[in-house]
Design a protein around this motif. Structure first.
Motif, PDB file in Angstrom:
ATOM      1  N   VAL A 146       0.841  -1.207   0.000  1.00 25.10           N
ATOM      2  CA  VAL A 146       0.000   0.000   0.000  1.00 25.10           C
ATOM      3  C   VAL A 146       0.873   1.254   0.000  1.00 25.10           C
ATOM      4  O   VAL A 146       0.623   2.210  -0.751  1.00 25.10           O
ATOM      5  N   ALA A 147       1.914   1.259   0.836  1.00 25.15           N
ATOM      6  CA  ALA A 147       2.790   2.427   0.916  1.00 25.15           C
ATOM      7  C   ALA A 147       3.536   2.655  -0.392  1.00 25.15           C
ATOM      8  O   ALA A 147       3.680   3.793  -0.862  1.00 25.15           O
ATOM      9  N   SER A 148       4.017   1.560  -1.007  1.00 23.35           N
ATOM     10  CA  SER A 148       4.754   1.710  -2.259  1.00 23.35           C
ATOM     11  C   SER A 148       3.847   2.212  -3.382  1.00 23.35           C
ATOM     12  O   SER A 148       4.246   3.063  -4.180  1.00 23.35           O
ATOM     13  N   LYS A 149       2.624   1.693  -3.423  1.00 20.98           N
ATOM     14  CA  LYS A 149       1.692   2.154  -4.446  1.00 20.98           C
ATOM     15  C   LYS A 149       1.314   3.619  -4.231  1.00 20.98           C
ATOM     16  O   LYS A 149       1.185   4.390  -5.194  1.00 20.98           O
ATOM     17  N   ALA A 150       1.144   4.009  -2.972  1.00 13.84           N
ATOM     18  CA  ALA A 150       0.826   5.404  -2.671  1.00 13.84           C
ATOM     19  C   ALA A 150       1.994   6.324  -3.053  1.00 13.84           C
ATOM     20  O   ALA A 150       1.792   7.406  -3.608  1.00 13.84           O
ATOM     21  N   GLY A 151       3.228   5.886  -2.756  1.00 19.86           N
ATOM     22  CA  GLY A 151       4.390   6.677  -3.151  1.00 19.86           C
ATOM     23  C   GLY A 151       4.520   6.806  -4.658  1.00 19.86           C
ATOM     24  O   GLY A 151       4.856   7.874  -5.171  1.00 19.86           O
ATOM     25  N   LEU A 154       1.927   9.258  -5.825  1.00 21.11           N
ATOM     26  CA  LEU A 154       2.338  10.620  -5.506  1.00 21.11           C
ATOM     27  C   LEU A 154       3.410  11.110  -6.470  1.00 21.11           C
ATOM     28  O   LEU A 154       3.377  12.253  -6.933  1.00 21.11           O
ATOM     29  N   GLY A 155       4.393  10.250  -6.794  1.00 21.14           N
ATOM     30  CA  GLY A 155       5.437  10.635  -7.733  1.00 21.14           C
ATOM     31  C   GLY A 155       4.889  10.942  -9.108  1.00 21.14           C
ATOM     32  O   GLY A 155       5.261  11.946  -9.744  1.00 21.14           O
ATOM     33  N   ILE A 156       3.988  10.081  -9.608  1.00 17.54           N
ATOM     34  CA  ILE A 156       3.377  10.318 -10.918  1.00 17.54           C
ATOM     35  C   ILE A 156       2.584  11.621 -10.909  1.00 17.54           C
ATOM     36  O   ILE A 156       2.615  12.407 -11.862  1.00 17.54           O
ATOM     37  N   PHE A 157       1.886  11.854  -9.804  1.00 18.37           N
ATOM     38  CA  PHE A 157       1.089  13.078  -9.682  1.00 18.37           C
ATOM     39  C   PHE A 157       1.981  14.321  -9.744  1.00 18.37           C
ATOM     40  O   PHE A 157       1.675  15.285 -10.461  1.00 18.37           O
ATOM     41  N   LEU A 158       3.084  14.323  -9.003  1.00 17.99           N
ATOM     42  CA  LEU A 158       3.960  15.495  -8.985  1.00 17.99           C
ATOM     43  C   LEU A 158       4.602  15.737 -10.348  1.00 17.99           C
ATOM     44  O   LEU A 158       4.707  16.883 -10.801  1.00 17.99           O
ATOM     45  N   VAL A 159       5.026  14.658 -11.012  1.00 14.57           N
ATOM     46  CA  VAL A 159       5.595  14.813 -12.354  1.00 14.57           C
ATOM     47  C   VAL A 159       4.554  15.375 -13.315  1.00 14.57           C
ATOM     48  O   VAL A 159       4.831  16.274 -14.126  1.00 14.57           O
ATOM     49  N   LEU A 182       2.587  22.467  -2.736  1.00 18.94           N
ATOM     50  CA  LEU A 182       2.030  21.130  -2.481  1.00 18.94           C
ATOM     51  C   LEU A 182       2.792  20.412  -1.365  1.00 18.94           C
ATOM     52  O   LEU A 182       2.189  19.817  -0.460  1.00 18.94           O
ATOM     53  N   LEU A 183       4.114  20.442  -1.433  1.00 19.13           N
ATOM     54  CA  LEU A 183       4.917  19.798  -0.393  1.00 19.13           C
ATOM     55  C   LEU A 183       4.683  20.459   0.962  1.00 19.13           C
ATOM     56  O   LEU A 183       4.658  19.791   1.998  1.00 19.13           O
ATOM     57  N   PHE A 208      -4.993  12.116   1.275  1.00 17.14           N
ATOM     58  CA  PHE A 208      -3.802  12.863   0.886  1.00 17.14           C
ATOM     59  C   PHE A 208      -3.813  13.172  -0.611  1.00 17.14           C
ATOM     60  O   PHE A 208      -3.558  14.303  -1.034  1.00 17.14           O
ATOM     61  N   LEU A 209      -4.081  12.179  -1.410  1.00 17.56           N
ATOM     62  CA  LEU A 209      -4.105  12.393  -2.860  1.00 17.56           C
ATOM     63  C   LEU A 209      -5.213  13.358  -3.248  1.00 17.56           C
ATOM     64  O   LEU A 209      -5.074  14.127  -4.208  1.00 17.56           O
ATOM     65  N   THR A 210      -6.318  13.346  -2.512  1.00 16.63           N
ATOM     66  CA  THR A 210      -7.424  14.251  -2.809  1.00 16.63           C
ATOM     67  C   THR A 210      -7.039  15.703  -2.530  1.00 16.63           C
ATOM     68  O   THR A 210      -7.333  16.594  -3.333  1.00 16.63           O
ATOM     69  N   ILE A 211      -6.399  15.961  -1.387  1.00 22.70           N
ATOM     70  CA  ILE A 211      -6.067  17.341  -1.047  1.00 22.70           C
ATOM     71  C   ILE A 211      -4.998  17.899  -1.970  1.00 22.70           C
ATOM     72  O   ILE A 211      -4.943  19.112  -2.207  1.00 22.70           O
ATOM     73  N   LEU A 212      -4.144  17.045  -2.529  1.00 21.77           N
ATOM     74  CA  LEU A 212      -3.152  17.533  -3.480  1.00 21.77           C
ATOM     75  C   LEU A 212      -3.850  18.118  -4.702  1.00 21.77           C
ATOM     76  O   LEU A 212      -3.482  19.186  -5.195  1.00 21.77           O
ATOM     77  N   GLY A 213      -4.856  17.432  -5.178  1.00 22.32           N
ATOM     78  CA  GLY A 213      -5.596  17.948  -6.324  1.00 22.32           C
ATOM     79  C   GLY A 213      -6.326  19.234  -5.992  1.00 22.32           C
ATOM     80  O   GLY A 213      -6.356  20.173  -6.801  1.00 22.32           O
TER      81      GLY A 213
END
Length: 412
Positions: A146-151, A154-159, A182-183, A208-213
Motif C-alpha cells: 500500500v505504501a509503495s503504491k501510494a508513493g 504521488l510521484g506520478i502526480f507530482l511529475v 504542495l509539499l 492525501f491524494l485528494t487534497i493535493l488535487g
C-alpha cells in the motif's frame, strides 16, 4: 458581513480600489510557514506517526451481532483493554455496517493464550458464540505494498503537475512554486496527524491524494490570473509584483468562498465520525481533508504566488518594468511642490518661490501658466485671469454691430 458588503468588497478587490499586500509581505508569510513546519517536524520526530495495521501488520477480529451500535463498540473497547494481552493495548474498535463490529490489534499468534483470552472477552461482552467471531491475520507486506503504491501515485502526480503547468503557462518557475506549495501542504498535514495521534490507514492515503488535487486547483486559478495580468508587461504601467498581487486580490473572495463551501461538509463528517461514531475510516479521511483543504487555501494565497514573484524577481523584463515604474514615480514627484490654485484663494501679484524656481517648460507641462498679474475674480484652477483693459466696442471693419463680451447669465 452582508451579501452586499461581500459583493462590494469583491468588486473593489478586483478593480484594485482596495488591495491587500500579499506579495510585499512575503517574508512574513515565509516566516509563519517556517515556524509551523518546524513545529510539525518536531511533532513527527518526537511522537511519530500512528500507522494502522494495514501498514504495520496485526490481527483483526470481526464480531457478528444482531445490532451493532456505538455503545456495544465502546463496551468491547473497554473489555479488550482490560485484558492482560499486551498486543491489545490501544486496540481499534469500530462498527462496520449494522451487524458487525471490527476489533484491530497488534499481531497475536493464532491459537495462543493471548488469542484465547481476547476471544473470551469479546464473546462474553458481545454475548455471542465463538463461531460468531472471525479472525484475520494481516501481514506487514500488505502495508508495504500500500505504501509503495501510494508513493508511486504521488510521484506520478507530482511529475504530471510539473509538466502540465510548464506546458500550459510556458513557465517552469510556476511549476516550482506550485510543487513547493504542495509539499508545504503535505508536510503540515502529516505533522497534524502525528500530533493529534489519528491512525494512518489506506483511507488517509486516499485523502492525501485528494487534497493535493484541491490545493493544485486553487493555485492554478491564481496563476492563470497572474498570467493574464502580466501579459505584455512592457506595455503596462505595472511591475510584475504589483500585477501578481492584484491577481491574488482578484481571486481572494472566490478562494475563500470555495474553501468555506468545501470545508463545511468535511467538518460535519469529522464531527459525526469523531464524536458519535468513535473510531472509523470516516474519521481518518475527514481529518486529512479538513487540514489539507485549509492549508491548501493558505498556500495558494500566501506561498505559491509570492514565491513565484520571488523566483522571477531577477528576470530582465521584470527588472525593466520596475525601472519604468521608478522613473514614473520620479517624474510624478517632480511637480509635487507646484501649488494648485482653487476658487476662493486670494490671488497674489508675487510669484511663489516654487514657481520662480520651476522652469517655464515644466510649468507648462504641469498645467500652470506664468502670468504677470492676477485679479481677485480669477476663475478656474491653476490660471491667472488677466485684468480687463477696456470694454469691447463695435468695430466698423465687419460692417455690422459686434456683440459685447458678457457673462452667459446676462445674455438675452
Amino acid at each position: 458581513m452582508s451579501k452586499m458588503s461581500i459583493a462590494r468588497l469583491g468588486k473593489e478587490l478586483y478593480t484594485g480600489e482596495k488591495s491587500f499586500d500579499f506579495v510585499g509581505r512575503r517574508m512574513v508569510w515565509y516566516a509563519a510557514s517556517a515556524v509551523v513546519l518546524v513545529a510539525v517536524i518536531l511533532g513527527v520526530s518526537i511522537q511519530g506517526i500512528n500507522l494502522g495495521i494495514d501498514f504495520t501488520g496485526g490481527t483483526r477480529y470481526t464480531v457478528t451481532v444482531a445490532q451493532a451500535d456505538q455503545k456495544l463498540a465502546d463496551d468491547l473497547r473497554t473489555a479488550v483493554g482490560e485484558t492482560a494481552v499486551e498486543a491489545a493495548d490501544g486496540a481499534t474498535v469500530r462498527t462496520a455496517g449494522g451487524s458487525s463490529i471490527v476489533i484491530e490489534t497488534k499481531a497475536i499468534p493464532n491459537g495462543s493464550e493471548a488469542d484465547s483470552d481476547l476471544l473470551g472477552a469479546i464473546t462474553e461482552t458481545a454475548d455471542v458464540a465463538r463461531d460468531d467471531v472471525s479472525r484475520t491475520g494481516i501481514g506487514p507486506s500488505w502495508g508495504e505494498r500500500v505504501a509503495s503504491k501510494a508513493g508511486l501515485a504521488l510521484g506520478i502526480f507530482l511529475v504530471g503537475v510539473v509538466l502540465f503547468i510548464w506546458i500550459y503557462f510556458r513557465e517552469w518557475k510556476m511549476s516550482v512554486a506550485a510543487v513547493v506549495a504542495l509539499l508545504h501542504d503535505v508536510v503540515i498535514t502529516v505533522g497534524v496527524y502525528a500530533i493529534v495521534g489519528f491512525e494512518v490507514t489506506p483511507a488517509t492515503v486516499t485523502g492525501f491524494l485528494t487534497i493535493l488535487g484541491y490545493s493544485l486547483y486553487d493555485t492554478v486559478v491564481v496563476f492563470d490570473k497572474v498570467k493574464e495580468n502580466t501579459r505584455n508587461l512592457a506595455g503596462k504601467k505595472q511591475t510584475y509584483a504589483s500585477a501578481a498581487n492584484l491577481a491574488i486580490n482578484q481571486t481572494l473572495v472566490r478562494s475563500i468562498n470555495t474553501s468555506i463551501i468545501g470545508l463545511l461538509p468535511v467538518v460535519a463528517i469529522l464531527y459525526v465520525s469523531t464524536v458519535q461514531l468513535g473510531t472509523s475510516a470516516l474519521k481518518d479521511i475527514s481529518l486529512v481533508l479538513f487540514v489539507g483543504m485549509a492549508v491548501g487555501t493558505y498556500s495558494s494565497i500566501f506561498i505559491a504566488t509570492p514565491l513565484l514573484v520571488h523566483l522571477k524577481s531577477r528576470e530582465k523584463d521584470v527588472l525593466d518594468a520596475e525601472k519604468r515604474a521608478a522613473a514614473r514615480m520620479k517624474e510624478a514627484d517632480k511637480y509635487a511642490a507646484v501649488p494648485v490654485f482653487d476658487e476662493g484663494m486670494a490671488a497674489s501679484d508675487e510669484e511663489p518661490d516654487e514657481l520662480r524656481e520651476a522652469g517655464s517648460d515644466d510649468l507648462h507641462e504641469a498645467g500652470v501658466s506664468r502670468g504677470t498679474s492676477s485679479n481677485s475674480s480669477a476663475m478656474g484652477r491653476g490660471r491667472n485671469t488677466p485684468a480687463q483693459q477696456r470694454e469691447v466696442s463695435d468695430s466698423g471693419a465687419a460692417g455690422r454691430p459686434q456683440p459685447k463680451r458678457q457673462s452667459r447669465s446676462k445674455r438675452k
